[in-house]
Design an enzyme around this catalytic site. Structure first.
Site, PDB file in Angstrom:
ATOM      1  N   HIS A 176       0.769  -1.197   0.025  1.00 11.70           N
ATOM      2  CA  HIS A 176      -0.028  -0.147   0.167  1.00 11.70           C
ATOM      3  C   HIS A 176       0.912   1.223   0.008  1.00 11.70           C
ATOM      4  O   HIS A 176       0.651   2.305  -0.852  1.00 11.70           O
ATOM      5  CB  HIS A 176      -0.853  -0.136   1.247  1.00 11.70           C
ATOM      6  CG  HIS A 176      -1.822   1.152   1.533  1.00 11.70           C
ATOM      7  ND1 HIS A 176      -3.109   1.054   0.985  1.00 11.70           N
ATOM      8  CD2 HIS A 176      -1.510   2.380   1.805  1.00 11.70           C
ATOM      9  CE1 HIS A 176      -3.643   2.376   1.276  1.00 11.70           C
ATOM     10  NE2 HIS A 176      -2.862   3.188   1.694  1.00 11.70           N
ATOM     11  N   GLU A 177       1.924   1.316   0.876  1.00 14.92           N
ATOM     12  CA  GLU A 177       2.566   2.535   0.862  1.00 14.92           C
ATOM     13  C   GLU A 177       3.636   2.771  -0.013  1.00 14.92           C
ATOM     14  O   GLU A 177       3.838   3.583  -0.828  1.00 14.92           O
ATOM     15  CB  GLU A 177       3.439   2.356   2.482  1.00 14.92           C
ATOM     16  CG  GLU A 177       2.704   2.692   3.685  1.00 14.92           C
ATOM     17  CD  GLU A 177       1.464   3.699   3.491  1.00 14.92           C
ATOM     18  OE1 GLU A 177       1.886   4.601   3.129  1.00 14.92           O
ATOM     19  OE2 GLU A 177       0.506   3.561   4.429  1.00 14.92           O
TER      20      GLU A 177
ATOM     21  N   HIS B 258       1.422   4.350  -2.892  1.00 16.16           N
ATOM     22  CA  HIS B 258       1.653   5.826  -2.539  1.00 16.16           C
ATOM     23  C   HIS B 258       3.090   6.363  -3.306  1.00 16.16           C
ATOM     24  O   HIS B 258       3.324   7.188  -3.881  1.00 16.16           O
ATOM     25  CB  HIS B 258       1.543   6.245  -1.250  1.00 16.16           C
ATOM     26  CG  HIS B 258       0.280   6.112  -0.738  1.00 16.16           C
ATOM     27  ND1 HIS B 258      -0.818   7.071  -1.214  1.00 16.16           N
ATOM     28  CD2 HIS B 258      -0.314   5.718   0.326  1.00 16.16           C
ATOM     29  CE1 HIS B 258      -1.975   6.696  -0.404  1.00 16.16           C
ATOM     30  NE2 HIS B 258      -1.663   5.878   0.638  1.00 16.16           N
TER      31      HIS B 258
ATOM     32  N   HIS C  32       3.269   6.677  -6.850  1.00 18.24           N
ATOM     33  CA  HIS C  32       2.518   7.990  -7.134  1.00 18.24           C
ATOM     34  C   HIS C  32       3.264   9.170  -7.115  1.00 18.24           C
ATOM     35  O   HIS C  32       3.501  10.108  -8.038  1.00 18.24           O
ATOM     36  CB  HIS C  32       1.268   8.179  -6.400  1.00 18.24           C
ATOM     37  CG  HIS C  32       0.184   8.774  -6.763  1.00 18.24           C
ATOM     38  ND1 HIS C  32      -0.844   9.439  -6.100  1.00 18.24           N
ATOM     39  CD2 HIS C  32      -0.053   9.444  -7.999  1.00 18.24           C
ATOM     40  CE1 HIS C  32      -1.774   9.973  -6.600  1.00 18.24           C
ATOM     41  NE2 HIS C  32      -1.004  10.060  -7.954  1.00 18.24           N
TER      42      HIS C  32
HETATM   43 ZN   LIG Z   1      -2.828   5.242   2.065  1.00 18.50          ZN
END
Ligand SMILES: [Zn+2]
Length: 680
Positions: free
Chosen positions: A465-466, A469, A472
């Site tokens: 998940h991180e 990010h 991104h």
């Molecule tokens: Zn998040």
């Protein structure tokens, strides 16, 4: 001060901060000079004799405040990952000063007059699409800060922003205080039920606080959750659970309840000044969801199915508890323990059997490999980078052509002085306004350090998940700083992170990277199949503990006039009203709900995770439909979302990827909440 590192150019790789030379006393003068330079730059733009144009107003604004940003990023990253009493004191001092500084600029009449003139003429300016969006967003940001209000209301807006900054800072510091304060110190006899990895982590935590030879459970999620799942000692589980749930509620100098009361009242007042009915309406006006009703509709669609599923799960847990000799209803400190037992019976899946296959470094390799196959990225360890802690690791990131596109830092382990949870942030963001600037992105986790560090499957999800990010930030290809990377609407920002979690569960990835830490053997195929079969297990619980928090957030921030609100009474009344199952606790009780109160970022926005999950489930379904988790054409269209930053409307970006609007069915299927018999 002549030897302040913030006043020098940095000759380090990627111009990383020279951490070894930065001392707490360097921050105040650097903040002061940074604010003074920024004020002068804004005064020059606002007071310019030249008529406003895009270059002398919007681009000049994008160039302003460089020193302040540089100092602020280093400060906020260090204060979150490796704080100290000195940094915390500076935070208490400067949070309101910085808030006042930014409000002062946002409410500058000269600056707004120029931006407003450009905004009114925007159709005639022949701007590129990204430039037009940038202009519109700057205009909206100032309007939403109060730029169009009268003098008295502006003054009140500024005073509220300043006070909120102080309250947010105190709230986060209080949670950290309660987490660092509490320890469950155990001896060998108290460890019954704990598997090897949990014993090892508890032994390591004990050594770290000078209690070598004993065992320590802390309130870090990675420490307390396994304890609740495995400890056969109901009395100790209860003590740990109650301490965990009580963070922020203790009367005295670190009590968060009065802070919440003041925060929600001030937010409601700001919303009223800006002409909104309540704070939620104000916040959601600038999101994908647009209104609190749209967000609540989504939450309501999952709430009843989630409670039905949780009730069925509770039935199974109660049977296991009865067999175990417990003649009482399941309590909140029992749920994880009996869920683990049922999981073992039903799926022959044992967290302790699984965990040796999830070695931290192998999971990092898996995340890198997925980024390579999808987006052509390569990650190469760099050992020549300055660091603020020996556990931090640095990687140079290159694209398919071998060109460096950024630097990626990992700070994976829980320790005293580090905020709980997991997050991504940046030391520098990608932009190309005056030549290409490469991003420096950091992922923070709070894994329990071991030798080697072993992760739960949930931990591995958090890592992916991180990292999503992180991608991104790293894949950003924009020109203007304020459109960079994760600078998107709050209910879109969780899409790139959540969609990336799907690649952890791709069977060929698990076969390759889930290997036993001692033997190097891959996860046995039967175990892998059981792991995937158990994906929906306990999702009733997980959906209930999350959704209740998201509803509480919207409810609290929808109060028109919450002055004098009694938080404890509100929480109790709210839980009764939604008919919260008593054996499931809120994932975050208000008194330690840092998403809402340690800053304003997720206030009235906790629903964003579920909102983005509609998109991520629907998006990954496209790869399923293609029959290839690494389908190159889909990967290229997905990369376009990661690289666009805030240059386009998020729904337009999503439609360009999927060819249609998102559908909710894949989300319900993903959580096992679809009505029986309904189409998948
Ligand atoms: Zn998040």
């Amino acid at each position: 001060m002549t030897d302040n590192p913030f006043f020098e150019a940095w000759e380090t790789p990627f111009e990383l901060p020279p951490f070894e030379r930065i001392r707490p006393q360097h921050f105040p003068p650097a903040f002061e000079r940074g604010m003074a330079e920024h004020v002068a730059e804004i005064a020059a733009i606002a007071g310019s004799a030249a008529p406003p144009d895009f270059a002398n107003t919007i681009e000049a604004l994008e160039r302003s405040g460089k020193l302040l940003q540089r100092v602020g990023r280093v400060f906020h990253n260090l204060d979150a990952s490796a704080t100290s009493p000195a940094l915390q004191a500076i935070d208490r001092d400067y949070a309101p000063k910085l808030a006042a500084h930014h409000t002062h600029i946002a409410l500058d009449p000269g600056l707004f007059a120029r931006i407003d003139a450009l905004f009114q003429a925007r159709d005639r300016l022949r701007l590129e699409a990204a430039q037009l969006r940038l202009l519109e967003r700057h205009h909206l940001r100032l309007v939403r800060s109060g730029a169009q209000l009268g003098a008295a209301a502006k003054g009140r807006m500024a005073a509220i922003s300043e006070r909120l900054a102080t309250l947010h800072t105190l709230f986060g510091q209080n949670v950290l205080h309660d987490e660092d304060e509490w320890r469950l110190v155990l001896d060998e006899d108290d460890l019954v039920g704990l598997p090897d990895f949990a014993r090892a982590a508890a032994a390591a935590a004990a050594s770290e606080c000078g209690l070598a030879g004993r065992y320590v459970i802390t309130l870090a999620r990675a420490s307390v959750e396994p304890f609740l799942a495995f400890s056969a000692r109901r009395d100790l589980r209860r003590a740990a659970y109650e301490a965990w749930a009580a963070r922020g509620t203790h009367a005295g100098g670190h009590d968060n309840e009065p802070l919440i009361q003041e925060i929600v009242a001030l937010r409601a007042e700001q919303a009223r000044l800006l002409g909104y009915e309540n704070y939620a309406a104000y916040r959601l006006d600038d999101t994908m969801a647009k209104t609190p009703q749209a967000a609540s509709n989504l939450l309501r669609q999952v709430w009843q199915p989630a409670k039905r599923k949780a009730a069925a799960e509770r039935g199974e847990l109660a049977a296991a508890a009865l067999a175990d000799g417990l003649n009482e209803p399941i309590a909140a400190w029992d749920w994880r323990y009996y869920a683990e037992k049922v999981r073992q019976q039903k799926y022959a899946l044992d967290e302790a059997e699984l965990k040796p296959y999830f070695v931290l470094d192998n999971m990092i390799e898996a995340a890198f490999a997925a980024a390579r196959r999808l987006f052509g990225l390569r990650f190469t360890a760099r050992r020549d980078c300055p660091s603020y802690h020996p556990d931090v690791r640095a990687y140079e990131v290159q694209d398919a052509s071998g060109r460096a596109i950024g630097l990626f830092l990992r700070d994976d382990f829980a320790r005293t002085g580090k905020h709980s949870g997991a997050w991504m942030s940046s030391y520098r963001e990608q932009q190309a306004l005056d030549g290409e600037i490469l991003p420096i992105v950091v992922n923070n986790n709070n894994f329990a350090k071991g030798d080697p560090t072993l992760l739960s499957f949930d931990d591995a999800h958090t890592l992916f998940h991180e990292f999503g990010h992180g991608l991104h930030g790293l894949l950003s290809r924009v020109r203007y700083p304020s459109q960079s990377g994760t600078a998107v609407r709050r209910d879109f920002v969780e899409f790139p992170s959540q969609v990336f979690e799907h690649w952890l569960e791709v069977p060929e990835m698990l076969r390759r990277y889930a290997r036993h830490y001692r033997t190097g053997e891959p996860l046995p195929e039967a175990l892998l199949q059981r792991l995937l079969a158990a994906r929906n297990f306990n999702q009733g619980f997980a959906t209930v503990e999350y959704t209740a928090c998201a509803m509480l957030d919207l409810d609290l921030h929808s109060q028109a006039d919450p002055a004098g609100l009694d938080m404890a009474a509100f929480e109790k009344e709210f839980l009764a009203r939604i008919d919260m199952p008593p054996e499931i606790g809120l994932r975050h009780r208000p008194a330690h709900f840092q998403h809402l109160f340690a800053g304003g970022g997720y206030a009235a926005g906790y629903y964003a995770y579920l909102w983005a999950e509609v998109l991520d489930a629907d998006a990954f379904a496209a790869f399923d439909e293609a029959g290839n988790a690494f389908d190159p054409a889909l990967a290229a269209r997905l990369e376009a979302i990661y690289s666009a930053g805030d240059t386009q409307d998020p729904m337009a970006l999503y439609r360009a990827f999927r060819g249609r609007d998102p559908a909710i069915a894949p989300l319900l299927a993903q959580r096992g909440l679809a009505e029986p018999g309904a189409a998948a």
